[in-house]
Design a protein around this motif. Structure first.
Motif, PDB file in Angstrom:
ATOM      1  N   VAL A 142       0.853  -1.183   0.000  1.00 24.12           N
ATOM      2  CA  VAL A 142       0.000   0.000   0.000  1.00 24.12           C
ATOM      3  C   VAL A 142       0.890   1.234   0.000  1.00 24.12           C
ATOM      4  O   VAL A 142       1.827   1.341   0.804  1.00 24.12           O
ATOM      5  CB  VAL A 142      -0.936   0.009   1.228  1.00 24.12           C
ATOM      6  CG1 VAL A 142      -1.732   1.308   1.286  1.00 24.12           C
ATOM      7  CG2 VAL A 142      -1.871  -1.196   1.192  1.00 24.12           C
ATOM      8  N   LEU A 157       0.246   7.390  -9.120  1.00 26.32           N
ATOM      9  CA  LEU A 157      -0.076   6.701  -7.876  1.00 26.32           C
ATOM     10  C   LEU A 157      -0.318   7.709  -6.757  1.00 26.32           C
ATOM     11  O   LEU A 157       0.280   8.789  -6.713  1.00 26.32           O
ATOM     12  CB  LEU A 157       1.061   5.757  -7.481  1.00 26.32           C
ATOM     13  CG  LEU A 157       1.289   4.539  -8.375  1.00 26.32           C
ATOM     14  CD1 LEU A 157       2.477   3.725  -7.862  1.00 26.32           C
ATOM     15  CD2 LEU A 157       0.052   3.659  -8.446  1.00 26.32           C
ATOM     16  N   ARG A 158      -1.197   7.329  -5.830  1.00 22.59           N
ATOM     17  CA  ARG A 158      -1.532   8.180  -4.700  1.00 22.59           C
ATOM     18  C   ARG A 158      -1.426   7.375  -3.405  1.00 22.59           C
ATOM     19  O   ARG A 158      -1.546   6.142  -3.417  1.00 22.59           O
ATOM     20  CB  ARG A 158      -2.964   8.711  -4.823  1.00 22.59           C
ATOM     21  CG  ARG A 158      -3.261   9.508  -6.068  1.00 22.59           C
ATOM     22  CD  ARG A 158      -4.741   9.855  -6.083  1.00 22.59           C
ATOM     23  NE  ARG A 158      -5.141  10.497  -7.331  1.00 22.59           N
ATOM     24  CZ  ARG A 158      -6.405  10.754  -7.656  1.00 22.59           C
ATOM     25  NH1 ARG A 158      -7.376  10.404  -6.800  1.00 22.59           N
ATOM     26  NH2 ARG A 158      -6.700  11.339  -8.802  1.00 22.59           N
ATOM     27  N   ASP A 161      -3.222   3.748  -2.455  1.00 17.65           N
ATOM     28  CA  ASP A 161      -3.312   2.756  -3.531  1.00 17.65           C
ATOM     29  C   ASP A 161      -2.609   1.472  -3.110  1.00 17.65           C
ATOM     30  O   ASP A 161      -1.518   1.508  -2.529  1.00 17.65           O
ATOM     31  CB  ASP A 161      -2.658   3.286  -4.808  1.00 17.65           C
ATOM     32  CG  ASP A 161      -3.426   4.452  -5.425  1.00 17.65           C
ATOM     33  OD1 ASP A 161      -4.592   4.651  -5.044  1.00 17.65           O
ATOM     34  OD2 ASP A 161      -2.854   5.160  -6.282  1.00 17.65           O
ATOM     35  N   GLU A 162      -3.212   0.330  -3.431  1.00 19.76           N
ATOM     36  CA  GLU A 162      -2.590  -0.963  -3.136  1.00 19.76           C
ATOM     37  C   GLU A 162      -2.173  -1.628  -4.436  1.00 19.76           C
ATOM     38  O   GLU A 162      -3.018  -1.940  -5.287  1.00 19.76           O
ATOM     39  CB  GLU A 162      -3.541  -1.880  -2.382  1.00 19.76           C
ATOM     40  CG  GLU A 162      -2.894  -3.215  -2.036  1.00 19.76           C
ATOM     41  CD  GLU A 162      -3.797  -4.149  -1.246  1.00 19.76           C
ATOM     42  OE1 GLU A 162      -3.316  -5.228  -0.848  1.00 19.76           O
ATOM     43  OE2 GLU A 162      -4.968  -3.788  -1.028  1.00 19.76           O
ATOM     44  N   ILE A 163      -0.864  -1.831  -4.602  1.00 25.63           N
ATOM     45  CA  ILE A 163      -0.331  -2.440  -5.824  1.00 25.63           C
ATOM     46  C   ILE A 163      -0.452  -3.958  -5.691  1.00 25.63           C
ATOM     47  O   ILE A 163       0.043  -4.551  -4.731  1.00 25.63           O
ATOM     48  CB  ILE A 163       1.132  -2.023  -6.039  1.00 25.63           C
ATOM     49  CG1 ILE A 163       1.218  -0.500  -6.174  1.00 25.63           C
ATOM     50  CG2 ILE A 163       1.719  -2.706  -7.272  1.00 25.63           C
ATOM     51  CD1 ILE A 163       2.634   0.045  -6.195  1.00 25.63           C
ATOM     52  N   PHE A 193      -3.183  -1.793  -9.691  1.00 28.33           N
ATOM     53  CA  PHE A 193      -3.414  -1.383  -8.309  1.00 28.33           C
ATOM     54  C   PHE A 193      -4.905  -1.175  -8.065  1.00 28.33           C
ATOM     55  O   PHE A 193      -5.712  -1.098  -8.998  1.00 28.33           O
ATOM     56  CB  PHE A 193      -2.627  -0.105  -7.984  1.00 28.33           C
ATOM     57  CG  PHE A 193      -2.977   1.077  -8.851  1.00 28.33           C
ATOM     58  CD1 PHE A 193      -3.916   2.021  -8.414  1.00 28.33           C
ATOM     59  CD2 PHE A 193      -2.384   1.254 -10.088  1.00 28.33           C
ATOM     60  CE1 PHE A 193      -4.238   3.116  -9.213  1.00 28.33           C
ATOM     61  CE2 PHE A 193      -2.704   2.346 -10.890  1.00 28.33           C
ATOM     62  CZ  PHE A 193      -3.631   3.280 -10.449  1.00 28.33           C
ATOM     63  N   ARG A 195      -7.735   1.186  -6.173  1.00 26.97           N
ATOM     64  CA  ARG A 195      -8.004   2.496  -5.582  1.00 26.97           C
ATOM     65  C   ARG A 195      -9.514   2.625  -5.378  1.00 26.97           C
ATOM     66  O   ARG A 195     -10.292   2.467  -6.332  1.00 26.97           O
ATOM     67  CB  ARG A 195      -7.504   3.617  -6.481  1.00 26.97           C
ATOM     68  CG  ARG A 195      -7.831   5.023  -5.964  1.00 26.97           C
ATOM     69  CD  ARG A 195      -7.423   6.089  -6.945  1.00 26.97           C
ATOM     70  NE  ARG A 195      -5.972   6.119  -7.148  1.00 26.97           N
ATOM     71  CZ  ARG A 195      -5.383   6.808  -8.118  1.00 26.97           C
ATOM     72  NH1 ARG A 195      -6.109   7.494  -9.002  1.00 26.97           N
ATOM     73  NH2 ARG A 195      -4.069   6.781  -8.241  1.00 26.97           N
ATOM     74  N   ASP A 196      -9.891   2.866  -4.150  1.00 24.06           N
ATOM     75  CA  ASP A 196     -11.322   3.018  -3.828  1.00 24.06           C
ATOM     76  C   ASP A 196     -12.136   1.822  -4.298  1.00 24.06           C
ATOM     77  O   ASP A 196     -13.256   1.963  -4.818  1.00 24.06           O
ATOM     78  CB  ASP A 196     -11.876   4.312  -4.446  1.00 24.06           C
ATOM     79  CG  ASP A 196     -11.174   5.553  -3.921  1.00 24.06           C
ATOM     80  OD1 ASP A 196     -10.758   5.538  -2.734  1.00 24.06           O
ATOM     81  OD2 ASP A 196     -11.030   6.526  -4.683  1.00 24.06           O
ATOM     82  N   THR A 199     -10.076  -1.695  -9.578  1.00 23.94           N
ATOM     83  CA  THR A 199      -8.775  -2.113 -10.091  1.00 23.94           C
ATOM     84  C   THR A 199      -8.384  -1.248 -11.281  1.00 23.94           C
ATOM     85  O   THR A 199      -9.173  -1.068 -12.225  1.00 23.94           O
ATOM     86  CB  THR A 199      -8.811  -3.594 -10.513  1.00 23.94           C
ATOM     87  OG1 THR A 199      -9.171  -4.392  -9.394  1.00 23.94           O
ATOM     88  CG2 THR A 199      -7.448  -4.045 -11.035  1.00 23.94           C
ATOM     89  N   ARG A 200      -7.190  -0.703 -11.229  1.00 21.45           N
ATOM     90  CA  ARG A 200      -6.717   0.178 -12.289  1.00 21.45           C
ATOM     91  C   ARG A 200      -5.323  -0.256 -12.740  1.00 21.45           C
ATOM     92  O   ARG A 200      -4.657  -1.047 -12.074  1.00 21.45           O
ATOM     93  CB  ARG A 200      -6.674   1.642 -11.813  1.00 21.45           C
ATOM     94  CG  ARG A 200      -7.993   2.144 -11.246  1.00 21.45           C
ATOM     95  CD  ARG A 200      -7.919   3.628 -10.957  1.00 21.45           C
ATOM     96  NE  ARG A 200      -9.169   4.133 -10.389  1.00 21.45           N
ATOM     97  CZ  ARG A 200      -9.477   5.430 -10.295  1.00 21.45           C
ATOM     98  NH1 ARG A 200      -8.608   6.348 -10.729  1.00 21.45           N
ATOM     99  NH2 ARG A 200     -10.619   5.808  -9.760  1.00 21.45           N
TER     100      ARG A 200
END
Length: 376
Positions: A142, A157-158, A161-163, A193, A195-196, A199-200
Motif C-alpha cells: 500500500v 499513484l496516490r 493505492d494498493e499495488i 493497483f 483504488r477506492d 482495479t486500475r
C-alpha cells in the motif's frame, strides 16, 4: 537507543541464548547419528576443561566446558578435531559398526546436515508460536507516500493505492514489490493497483539509482519512489501456521545471506560484521526489554547459527557436506593430505573472520576510542 545493561546481565543473557542454541544444533547431529547406529563418545556444550558432566548408559560423556562459545559431538571414529576418518582398517568389526566414517556417505551427510536443520526447525517452531498468538506479519504493498518526480508520481499513484501486480506478476507485499523494482533499473513497468475498490492500471519506467561499494565498484538498482505502509498482523488458520513460519524463516535466511554477500562484495562495510561480544551485547539489550523479545531474538540467532554452519568452509558443517559431495561424485573421498590442507585453510579463514569480528566488537563498545584518548 537501548541502554547497555550491566555486564553480569549481558553475560547471563548471552549464556541463556547461546547455550540452548548450541545444544539444539549438536543434538541434531547426535540424534540422527544414533538413528544410523553411530556411537557418540562425547557431547560437549562449550570448549576447554570440563566443569560439569556425566556419562550415560551408552558410554557417551555429556559435559559442559568452561569456554561457552560453541560445542561439539565426538562420534566414534573421529580421529582428530577436524573429524577426519583415519586407519579405519585397523578397527574391529564392532568398532567399524559404530564408527561415523564407516557409514555410507549419504548417512554421514544427513548427520552433518542435521545440526543446521535443527536450528532452522527451532526458529520455525518459535515463529509458529508467535503467529498463532499474534498473527502473520504482513506489509501490504500500500502506497504510504509518493516521492515527487518519481516513477510512481509519473504513473499517477496516490497514498492509499494498493499495488497487486507488476507486469502481470502478483505482488504479495511491499518487500516483493521492492525486490521486483530493485532488479529492474530503467525498465518499463505496468502496475495493477486498487483504488477506492476499483482495479486500475498505469505504466511508468523505473528510475535508475547508482550505488557503490567500498572497493569503488558501481551498480545500478531500480526505484519506484514510494514509501511503505505499516506492518500489520493477520490471523491465520491452524493449517497455515507452519507454512507461514517457514516463509518467515526463509525471509530471515535470505536477508542473512544477502547481508553477508554484500559484506563480502563490498556493498556493506566490514564494520557490520559482528562476533560473540556483539552477540552478547544484543542478547543483553533484548533480554532487558522482555521475555517476548528475547525468545523472538533466539529464533533469529538460531537461523544465523544454522546459516553460518552451512557455509562451504572446511571445519564447518558446510565444508564437510562439500567434501561428501565430492566423495559421492568421485565414488571415493579426497586423499588425507588434500583434506588436511583444506581443513588448515578453513581454520585460517575462520580465525581471520573471528579476528575481524572481534576487532569490530571491541570497537562497538568504544575500546578503540578510549585507547585513542589515552594515547593521544
Amino acid at each position: 537507543m537501548l541502554e547497555t545493561p550491566p555486564v553480569w546481565f549481558i553475560l547471563l543473557a548471552f549464556l541463556a541464548a547461546l547455550g540452548p542454541l548450541v545444544f539444539i544444533h549438536e543434538y541434531g547431529h547426535y540424534i540422527v547419528g544414533r538413528w544410523f547406529g553411530v556411537g557418540a563418545e562425547t557431547f560437549s556444550i562449550g570448549f576447554g576443561k570440563e566443569i560439569a558432566g556425566w556419562t550415560d548408559k551408552r558410554g557417551t560423556r555429556w559435559k559442559v566446558g568452561w569456554l561457552p562459545l560453541g560445542g561439539y559431538v565426538k562420534f566414534a571414529g573421529d580421529m582428530d578435531p577436524a573429524s577426519m576418518g583415519k586407519d579405519l582398517d585397523k578397527l574391529s568389526l564392532e568398532e567399524r559398526a559404530r564408527s561415523f566414517h564407516a557409514k555410507p556417505v549419504w548417512q554421514r551427510a544427513l548427520v552433518v546436515a542435521a545440526g543446521p536443520i535443527a536450528n532452522f526447525l527451532l526458529a520455525i517452531l518459535i515463529f509458529a508460536a508467535f503467529i498463532a498468538v499474534y498473527g502473520a506479519p504482513r506489509t501490504p504493498a500500500v502506497v504510504a507516500a509518493v516521492l515527487p518526480g518519481s516513477p510512481a508520481a509519473a504513473a499517477g499513484l496516490r497514498p492509499g493505492d494498493e499495488i497487486i501486480a507488476a507486469n502481470g506478476t502478483a505482488i504479495a507485499g511491499f518487500d516483493t514489490l521492492s525486490d521486483y523494482a530493485r532488479l529492474r533499473p530503467g525498465e518499463a513497468i505496468r502496475l495493477t493497483f486498487v483504488r477506492d475498490g476499483q482495479t486500475r492500471e498505469a505504466s511508468t519506467r523505473l528510475a535508475t539509482v547508482i550505488e557503490g561499494d567500498r572497493f569503488g565498484g558501481k551498480f545500478r538498482v531500480g526505484r519506484l519512489g514510494i514509501g511503505s505502509g505499516k506492518l500489520v498482523y493477520e490471523k491465520v488458520g491452524p493449517l497455515e501456521l507452519l507454512p507461514e513460519a517457514v516463509r518467515v524463516t526463509g525471509r530471515v535466511l535470505d536477508s542473512t545471506a544477502t547481508g553477508l554477500w554484500q559484506i563480502l562484495t563490498g556493498r556493506r562495510p566490514l564494520t557490520e560484521l559482528g562476533g560473540p561480544i556483539k552477540m552478547a551485547q544484543v542478547a543483553g539489550q533484548v533480554a532487558s526489554i522482555g521475555m517476548f523479545e528475547f525468545v523472538q531474538m533466539l529464533a533469529f540467532f538460531s537461523i544465523n547459527l544454522g546459516f553460518i554452519n552451512l557455509l562451504p568452509v572446511p571445519m564447518l558443517d558446510g565444508g564437510h557436506l562439500a567434501l561428501y559431495a565430492v566423495e559421492a561424485a568421485r565414488r571415493r573421498p579426497l586423499g588425507a593430505q588434500a583434506q588436511e590442507w583444506l581443513f588448515r585453510g578453513g581454520l585460517a579463514a575462520l580465525l581471520t573472520l573471528m579476528l575481524v569480528a572481534t576487532f569490530n566488537d571491541l570497537g562497538s563498545i568504544g575500546l578503540w576510542q578510549t585507547l585513542g584518548r589515552l594515547l593521544g
